[in-house]
Scaffold this motif. Structure first.
Motif, mmCIF file in Angstrom:
data_model
loop_
_atom_site.group_PDB
_atom_site.id
_atom_site.type_symbol
_atom_site.label_atom_id
_atom_site.label_comp_id
_atom_site.label_asym_id
_atom_site.label_seq_id
_atom_site.Cartn_x
_atom_site.Cartn_y
_atom_site.Cartn_z
ATOM 1 N N SER A 110 55.200 -7.389 16.294
ATOM 2 C CA SER A 110 54.845 -8.668 15.687
ATOM 3 C C SER A 110 56.048 -9.285 14.978
ATOM 4 O O SER A 110 56.262 -10.502 15.041
ATOM 5 N N PHE A 114 58.098 -13.125 15.673
ATOM 6 C CA PHE A 114 58.567 -14.152 14.741
ATOM 7 C C PHE A 114 60.089 -14.257 14.726
ATOM 8 O O PHE A 114 60.643 -15.343 14.513
ATOM 9 N N ASP A 156 49.852 -9.222 9.277
ATOM 10 C CA ASP A 156 48.932 -9.455 10.394
ATOM 11 C C ASP A 156 48.430 -8.142 10.980
ATOM 12 O O ASP A 156 47.233 -7.962 11.222
ATOM 13 N N ASN A 205 49.503 -16.031 16.483
ATOM 14 C CA ASN A 205 50.874 -15.570 16.258
ATOM 15 C C ASN A 205 51.771 -15.879 17.447
ATOM 16 O O ASN A 205 52.893 -16.382 17.295
#
Length: 315
Positions: A110, A114, A156, A205
């Motif tokens: 994750s 980003f 998250d 996301n």
């Protein structure tokens, strides 16, 4: 059923592994060992080069160094377990080990999501607004972007890892690794809401990052098309090519793995996808950036010449 209640119900999991054929286990172990060695050397070498060479102390390489760190971490969360199963046939994982593997792997994946978006914004600032680049991508801005990537990634995953383990299980057997879709498939309780939460969270996301990436590249391509010299166009295209390749590989696999219903999950297909995005992608990123990046090539050449000089002087 709460997390702790589920913990007393299921205390361990069985991993099916890649194959039950003893003739294939050793060759597969050697293959994974080779891939993991390249992953460790490539990513740690990239971090070391960026730290030691002052020419690479720029925003782009700051993000690239963190990408290498994340790739190394999420590969290390999975690959040693797979290798252990192939070498000694240890295909049992405790409840706590499963939860830890799921959290670590998905958290760093994750974060990479980003980070790729942040790197796209950095490329946009470099190509589309070169005169303002030094004031836009300051040290503090880069640091806060990276810190934000880690905070969002870990926050998250904390939510939907806990959500996956809140389900009661009808079985404790799954395929290659302890991942969220694999655990959800085992549930005997109603998992529709949990699946929706997972799909919505992952979709937000992924598509948030993809939107940032696509908007950045739209402006980049507009800027490139407006350039009058072919040399300038080639330089900027070369700068973005490595990142675009990494983005395509990463998101293609993640979308395939997470954004389709669990009822359509094929065990063999999931195994192949799991191998690809847990072991191959972390290996490919440093290779892609090394082959496409002139500065990295120059540093490698400098290190090679330094080694040759040191060897000649010590003979």
């Amino acid at each position: 059923m709460s997390w702790m209640e589920n913990r007393t119900e299921v205390s361990y999991f069985f991993l099916l592994g890649l194959t039950n054929d003893p003739d294939l286990q050793l060759p597969l172990f050697i293959t994974f060992l080779f891939i993991y060695t390249i992953t460790m050397v490539g990513n740690q070498g990239m971090i070391l080069m960026i730290v030691l060479d002052s020419q690479l102390h720029t925003p782009m390489y700051f993000f690239l160094g963190n990408l290498s760190l994340v790739d190394f971490c999420y590969s290390s969360a999975v690959t040693p377990t797979v290798m252990t199963g192939l070498l000694i046939g240890r295909n049992v994982m405790s409840y706590n080990d499963c939860a830890t593997q799921m959290f670590c792997f998905n958290a760093f994946a994750s974060v990479e999501n980003f980070l790729l978006a942040s790197m796209a914004y950095d490329h946009y600032s470099s190509v589309s607004k070169p005169l303002h680049y030094s004031t836009t991508m300051t040290t503090s801005v880069c640091a806060w972007l990276v810190i934000g990537c880690y905070i969002l990634g870990f926050l998250d995953v904390s939510i939907y890892t806990g959500d996956a383990f809140s389900l009661s299980c009808e079985s404790n057997v799954f395929h290659l690794i302890c991942d969220i879709p694999a655990v959800m498939v085992l549930s005997c309780s109603g998992r529709h809401i949990n699946e929706l939460l997972l799909v919505y969270a992952v979709s937000f996301n992924i598509f948030f990052a993809i939107i940032v990436i696509w908007i950045s590249y739209i402006f980049i391509f507009i800027t490139i098309l407006r350039m009058r010299t072919a040399a300038g166009q080639h330089k900027d295209v070369s700068t973005c090519a490595s990142h675009f390749t990494a983005v395509s590989i990463f998101y293609g696999t993640v979308i395939f793995m997470y954004l389709h219903p669990s009822s359509s999950h094929s065990m063999d297909t999931d195994k192949i996808a799991s191998v690809f995005y847990t072991t191959v992608i972390p290996m490919l990123n440093p290779v892609v950036y090394s082959l496409r990046n002139k500065e990295i090539k120059n540093v490698l050449l400098k290190l090679k010449n330094t080694f040759i000089f040191w060897k000649e002087t010590n003979l």
